[in-house]
Design a protein around this motif. Structure first.
Motif, PDB file in Angstrom:
ATOM      1  N   LEU A 158       7.036   8.845   6.627  1.00 23.54           N
ATOM      2  CA  LEU A 158       7.023  10.214   7.145  1.00 23.54           C
ATOM      3  C   LEU A 158       6.906  10.242   8.667  1.00 23.54           C
ATOM      4  O   LEU A 158       7.512  11.085   9.331  1.00 23.54           O
ATOM      5  CB  LEU A 158       5.890  11.010   6.504  1.00 23.54           C
ATOM      6  CG  LEU A 158       6.043  11.276   5.006  1.00 23.54           C
ATOM      7  CD1 LEU A 158       4.815  11.964   4.451  1.00 23.54           C
ATOM      8  CD2 LEU A 158       7.307  12.061   4.712  1.00 23.54           C
ATOM      9  N   SER A 159       6.145   9.316   9.202  1.00 24.88           N
ATOM     10  CA  SER A 159       6.020   9.201  10.651  1.00 24.88           C
ATOM     11  C   SER A 159       7.381   8.877  11.280  1.00 24.88           C
ATOM     12  O   SER A 159       7.747   9.441  12.310  1.00 24.88           O
ATOM     13  CB  SER A 159       5.011   8.101  10.997  1.00 24.88           C
ATOM     14  OG  SER A 159       5.032   7.820  12.365  1.00 24.88           O
ATOM     15  N   SER A 197      11.576   4.263   9.077  1.00 29.50           N
ATOM     16  CA  SER A 197      11.440   5.145   7.925  1.00 29.50           C
ATOM     17  C   SER A 197      12.210   4.603   6.722  1.00 29.50           C
ATOM     18  O   SER A 197      11.693   4.571   5.602  1.00 29.50           O
ATOM     19  CB  SER A 197      11.941   6.549   8.283  1.00 29.50           C
ATOM     20  OG  SER A 197      11.750   7.418   7.219  1.00 29.50           O
ATOM     21  N   GLN A 221      10.464   1.608   5.153  1.00 31.89           N
ATOM     22  CA  GLN A 221       9.258   1.992   4.428  1.00 31.89           C
ATOM     23  C   GLN A 221       9.596   2.686   3.109  1.00 31.89           C
ATOM     24  O   GLN A 221       8.890   2.528   2.119  1.00 31.89           O
ATOM     25  CB  GLN A 221       8.373   2.885   5.294  1.00 31.89           C
ATOM     26  CG  GLN A 221       7.844   2.193   6.528  1.00 31.89           C
ATOM     27  CD  GLN A 221       7.075   0.936   6.222  1.00 31.89           C
ATOM     28  OE1 GLN A 221       6.175   0.909   5.392  1.00 31.89           O
ATOM     29  NE2 GLN A 221       7.430  -0.152   6.892  1.00 31.89           N
ATOM     30  N   SER A 236       0.857  -1.191   0.000  1.00 31.94           N
ATOM     31  CA  SER A 236       0.000   0.000   0.000  1.00 31.94           C
ATOM     32  C   SER A 236       0.897   1.248   0.000  1.00 31.94           C
ATOM     33  O   SER A 236       1.637   1.490   0.959  1.00 31.94           O
ATOM     34  CB  SER A 236      -0.888   0.009   1.236  1.00 31.94           C
ATOM     35  OG  SER A 236      -1.485   1.268   1.398  1.00 31.94           O
ATOM     36  N   LYS A 237       0.816   2.012  -1.066  1.00 34.08           N
ATOM     37  CA  LYS A 237       1.668   3.203  -1.178  1.00 34.08           C
ATOM     38  C   LYS A 237       1.320   4.251  -0.121  1.00 34.08           C
ATOM     39  O   LYS A 237       2.206   4.869   0.457  1.00 34.08           O
ATOM     40  CB  LYS A 237       1.560   3.795  -2.577  1.00 34.08           C
ATOM     41  CG  LYS A 237       2.232   2.952  -3.635  1.00 34.08           C
ATOM     42  CD  LYS A 237       2.037   3.587  -4.997  1.00 34.08           C
ATOM     43  CE  LYS A 237       2.394   2.643  -6.096  1.00 34.08           C
ATOM     44  NZ  LYS A 237       1.589   1.439  -6.144  1.00 34.08           N
ATOM     45  N   LYS A 238       0.041   4.460   0.124  1.00 33.49           N
ATOM     46  CA  LYS A 238      -0.370   5.473   1.098  1.00 33.49           C
ATOM     47  C   LYS A 238       0.108   5.108   2.504  1.00 33.49           C
ATOM     48  O   LYS A 238       0.670   5.941   3.217  1.00 33.49           O
ATOM     49  CB  LYS A 238      -1.893   5.632   1.093  1.00 33.49           C
ATOM     50  CG  LYS A 238      -2.425   6.286  -0.157  1.00 33.49           C
ATOM     51  CD  LYS A 238      -3.933   6.377  -0.111  1.00 33.49           C
ATOM     52  CE  LYS A 238      -4.477   6.944  -1.411  1.00 33.49           C
ATOM     53  NZ  LYS A 238      -5.937   6.990  -1.419  1.00 33.49           N
ATOM     54  N   GLN A 239      -0.123   3.868   2.893  1.00 38.17           N
ATOM     55  CA  GLN A 239       0.283   3.426   4.221  1.00 38.17           C
ATOM     56  C   GLN A 239       1.802   3.489   4.367  1.00 38.17           C
ATOM     57  O   GLN A 239       2.324   3.948   5.387  1.00 38.17           O
ATOM     58  CB  GLN A 239      -0.199   2.007   4.475  1.00 38.17           C
ATOM     59  CG  GLN A 239       0.281   1.422   5.789  1.00 38.17           C
ATOM     60  CD  GLN A 239      -0.162  -0.004   5.974  1.00 38.17           C
ATOM     61  OE1 GLN A 239      -1.193  -0.413   5.463  1.00 38.17           O
ATOM     62  NE2 GLN A 239       0.618  -0.775   6.698  1.00 38.17           N
ATOM     63  N   THR A 240       2.508   3.067   3.343  1.00 41.70           N
ATOM     64  CA  THR A 240       3.957   3.061   3.387  1.00 41.70           C
ATOM     65  C   THR A 240       4.507   4.475   3.473  1.00 41.70           C
ATOM     66  O   THR A 240       5.431   4.748   4.247  1.00 41.70           O
ATOM     67  CB  THR A 240       4.510   2.332   2.142  1.00 41.70           C
ATOM     68  OG1 THR A 240       3.953   1.014   2.113  1.00 41.70           O
ATOM     69  CG2 THR A 240       6.001   2.227   2.172  1.00 41.70           C
ATOM     70  N   LEU A 241       3.936   5.388   2.711  1.00 39.77           N
ATOM     71  CA  LEU A 241       4.372   6.781   2.749  1.00 39.77           C
ATOM     72  C   LEU A 241       4.123   7.388   4.128  1.00 39.77           C
ATOM     73  O   LEU A 241       4.990   8.079   4.680  1.00 39.77           O
ATOM     74  CB  LEU A 241       3.653   7.600   1.673  1.00 39.77           C
ATOM     75  CG  LEU A 241       4.000   9.077   1.622  1.00 39.77           C
ATOM     76  CD1 LEU A 241       5.472   9.273   1.282  1.00 39.77           C
ATOM     77  CD2 LEU A 241       3.108   9.789   0.622  1.00 39.77           C
ATOM     78  N   VAL A 242       2.963   7.122   4.696  1.00 45.25           N
ATOM     79  CA  VAL A 242       2.640   7.662   6.023  1.00 45.25           C
ATOM     80  C   VAL A 242       3.602   7.107   7.074  1.00 45.25           C
ATOM     81  O   VAL A 242       4.088   7.847   7.942  1.00 45.25           O
ATOM     82  CB  VAL A 242       1.168   7.369   6.389  1.00 45.25           C
ATOM     83  CG1 VAL A 242       0.901   7.631   7.852  1.00 45.25           C
ATOM     84  CG2 VAL A 242       0.236   8.197   5.524  1.00 45.25           C
ATOM     85  N   LEU A 243       3.903   5.818   7.027  1.00 41.72           N
ATOM     86  CA  LEU A 243       4.845   5.242   7.989  1.00 41.72           C
ATOM     87  C   LEU A 243       6.252   5.808   7.817  1.00 41.72           C
ATOM     88  O   LEU A 243       6.958   6.044   8.800  1.00 41.72           O
ATOM     89  CB  LEU A 243       4.869   3.720   7.865  1.00 41.72           C
ATOM     90  CG  LEU A 243       3.708   2.990   8.518  1.00 41.72           C
ATOM     91  CD1 LEU A 243       3.724   1.513   8.146  1.00 41.72           C
ATOM     92  CD2 LEU A 243       3.750   3.155  10.022  1.00 41.72           C
TER      93      LEU A 243
END
Length: 141
Positions: A73-74, A100, A103, A64-71
């Motif tokens: 950045l987190s 980070s 991810q 999942s690109k969205k989940q991976t990007l959020v993790l």
């Protein structure tokens, strides 16, 4: 919850008497095992290890690109935060930095897989399967 606090206090007092002198500075440090600043990152490493497992085992089309990007950045955000807070928590910083980085690798694998698919679609003639045995001249008619 009070029961867990009491139990934790009993364990810490009993272990405190048995900590060897060379380990005493670590034991009594503001980010040592007597504080949440130690145990929070210790348990967060399980999330990091799961992400590293994904790097090794997950197929690119399942990422999942969205989940991976959020993790990712987190991880950057909390790495920075761990150096701003007092006491500085290097274990927490390392945990988030590794999260980070893992991810970002997952995100790169997913995006590069998509780009390969786009390139393959671009290179193949429209409506023709890549392994088709029909000559192109017969398909045009």
């Amino acid at each position: 919850m009070r029961l867990f606090s009491l139990l934790y206090g009993v364990v810490v007092r009993n272990v405190d008497r048995r900590v060897p002198a060379p380990l005493r500075p670590f034991w009594t440090s503001p980010t040592g095992p007597q504080t949440v600043f130690f145990w929070g990152p210790v348990f967060k490493w399980s999330v990091v290890l799961a992400g590293l497992g994904d790097v090794l085992n997950r197929q690119p089309h399942l990422i999942s690109k969205k989940q991976t990007l959020v993790l990712a950045l987190s991880g950057v955000l909390w790495s920075r935060w761990s150096m701003v807070i007092r006491p500085r928590n290097y274990n927490y910083m390392a945990c988030n930095a590794v999260m980070s980085a893992s991810q970002v690798v997952l995100l790169w694998r997913s995006i590069s897989n998509d780009l390969v698919k786009v390139w393959q679609d671009f290179r193949s003639p429209r409506g023709v399967e890549p392994n088709s045995t029909v000559p192109l001249s017969k398909q045009d008619h």
